[in-house]
Write a protein that holds these residues in place. Structure first.
Motif, PDB file in Angstrom:
ATOM      1  N   LEU A  17       0.842  -1.197   0.000  1.00 44.59           N
ATOM      2  CA  LEU A  17       0.000   0.000   0.000  1.00 44.59           C
ATOM      3  C   LEU A  17       0.875   1.243   0.000  1.00 44.59           C
ATOM      4  N   HIS A  18       0.507   2.192  -0.858  1.00 43.71           N
ATOM      5  CA  HIS A  18       1.290   3.413  -1.012  1.00 43.71           C
ATOM      6  C   HIS A  18       0.381   4.625  -0.778  1.00 43.71           C
ATOM      7  N   ASP A  19       0.523   5.263   0.377  1.00 44.43           N
ATOM      8  CA  ASP A  19      -0.198   6.505   0.671  1.00 44.43           C
ATOM      9  C   ASP A  19      -1.707   6.337   0.461  1.00 44.43           C
ATOM     10  N   VAL A  20      -2.262   5.276   1.020  1.00 40.36           N
ATOM     11  CA  VAL A  20      -3.682   4.952   0.828  1.00 40.36           C
ATOM     12  C   VAL A  20      -4.535   5.637   1.884  1.00 40.36           C
ATOM     13  N   VAL A  32     -14.443  -1.426  -1.544  1.00 44.02           N
ATOM     14  CA  VAL A  32     -13.079  -1.312  -2.054  1.00 44.02           C
ATOM     15  C   VAL A  32     -12.993  -2.225  -3.266  1.00 44.02           C
ATOM     16  N   LEU A  33     -12.684  -1.642  -4.422  1.00 46.10           N
ATOM     17  CA  LEU A  33     -12.655  -2.393  -5.669  1.00 46.10           C
ATOM     18  C   LEU A  33     -11.250  -2.425  -6.235  1.00 46.10           C
ATOM     19  N   GLY A  37      -4.416  -8.621  -6.769  1.00 46.84           N
ATOM     20  CA  GLY A  37      -3.115  -8.010  -6.601  1.00 46.84           C
ATOM     21  C   GLY A  37      -3.141  -6.506  -6.432  1.00 46.84           C
ATOM     22  N   ALA A  38      -4.337  -5.921  -6.382  1.00 50.64           N
ATOM     23  CA  ALA A  38      -4.434  -4.460  -6.268  1.00 50.64           C
ATOM     24  C   ALA A  38      -4.093  -3.960  -4.876  1.00 50.64           C
ATOM     25  N   ARG A 211      -2.345   1.646  -4.860  1.00 53.76           N
ATOM     26  CA  ARG A 211      -2.597   3.084  -4.799  1.00 53.76           C
ATOM     27  C   ARG A 211      -4.067   3.353  -5.105  1.00 53.76           C
ATOM     28  N   VAL A 212      -4.618   4.400  -4.501  1.00 54.23           N
ATOM     29  CA  VAL A 212      -5.993   4.806  -4.785  1.00 54.23           C
ATOM     30  C   VAL A 212      -6.018   5.516  -6.130  1.00 54.23           C
TER      31      VAL A 212
END
Length: 232
Positions: A17-20, A32-33, A37-38, A211-212
């Motif tokens: 996770l990056h800055d979520v 959450v979609l 691997g997301a 990432r979002v």
């Protein structure tokens, strides 16, 4: 209810996770979609405390719970149903429910089991069958029923309808909607398929590569934005 603020998290040296950031609906359903691997499961495991973030903050009911273990978060009203229809396979359906109810205090333990069975009437037909002999759909219903016995404020579900026959999918979706609409339960739902998620959810967040990529209000009007974010 649940809020993630600029969360970084992963496994050992692997950052997933990056800055979520995520804002769950105070009462209602947040979806959450994202594709496999997301980072959806990592996000949910971070929310419940199974993964300690390396950056950012997790808030629940306005309280910073970032450093709290899963047991403390459950005591505050979170419940987590992981992917895979998990249960105690050598115990019967009734025993699976009872082992959770026995941890509750007071005289409500029997009533909690009855309430769980009321939400999933099909389980009464297999009440004395070992969980390992149940179908995938029955095991998923059992897993959700067990979580509900803890009387959560927030129910976190990871791919609750994956690999399940369509008739049972409809039952599970109906139960999720009724828990939110009729009983005021907040739900955080991680899924790949957008139709039910956007129909049910007040808010959505799309993840890609941790990432979002899109977030906003749910509903049919969000479908184009979600499909674009998921490149489908």
């Amino acid at each position: 209810m649940l809020e993630l603020q600029h969360v970084d998290a992963g496994y050992d040296a692997t950052r997933v996770l990056h800055d979520v950031s995520l804002h769950g609906a105070p009462q209602g359903i947040a979806a959450v979609l994202g594709h496999n691997g997301a980072g959806k499961t990592t996000m949910l495991r971070t929310a419940i405390g199974l993964i300690r973030p390396t950056g950012g903050t997790v808030l629940f009911d306005g309280e910073d719970v970032t450093a709290l273990p899963p047991s403390a978060r459950v005591a505050r009203g979170m419940a987590y149903v992981p992917q895979g229809q998990q249960s105690f396979e050598q115990l019967t359906t009734r025993e699976n429910l009872q082992v959770v109810a026995d941890r509750r205090r007071g005289a409500r333990r029997a009533a909690l089991v009855d309430q769980a069975l009321g939400r999933f009437p099909a389980l009464t037909e297999v009440i004395d069958r070992k969980a390992g002999l149940l179908s995938g759909g029955q095991r998923q219903q059992l897993a959700i029923a067990r979580a509900l016995i803890t009387e959560p404020k927030l129910l976190i579900l990871d791919e609750p309808t994956e690999g399940i026959q369509p008739s049972v999918v409809a039952e599970i979706e109906h139960t999720i909607l009724s828990l939110s609409a009729d009983e005021g339960l907040s739900v955080l739902l991680a899924v790949q398929h957008i139709d039910f998620a956007l129909h049910a959810a007040q808010r959505y967040t799309v993840l890609a590569a941790g990432r979002v990529t899109s977030a906003g209000a749910g509903g049919a009007g969000a479908q184009d934005a979600v499909r674009q974010a998921m490149a489908i």
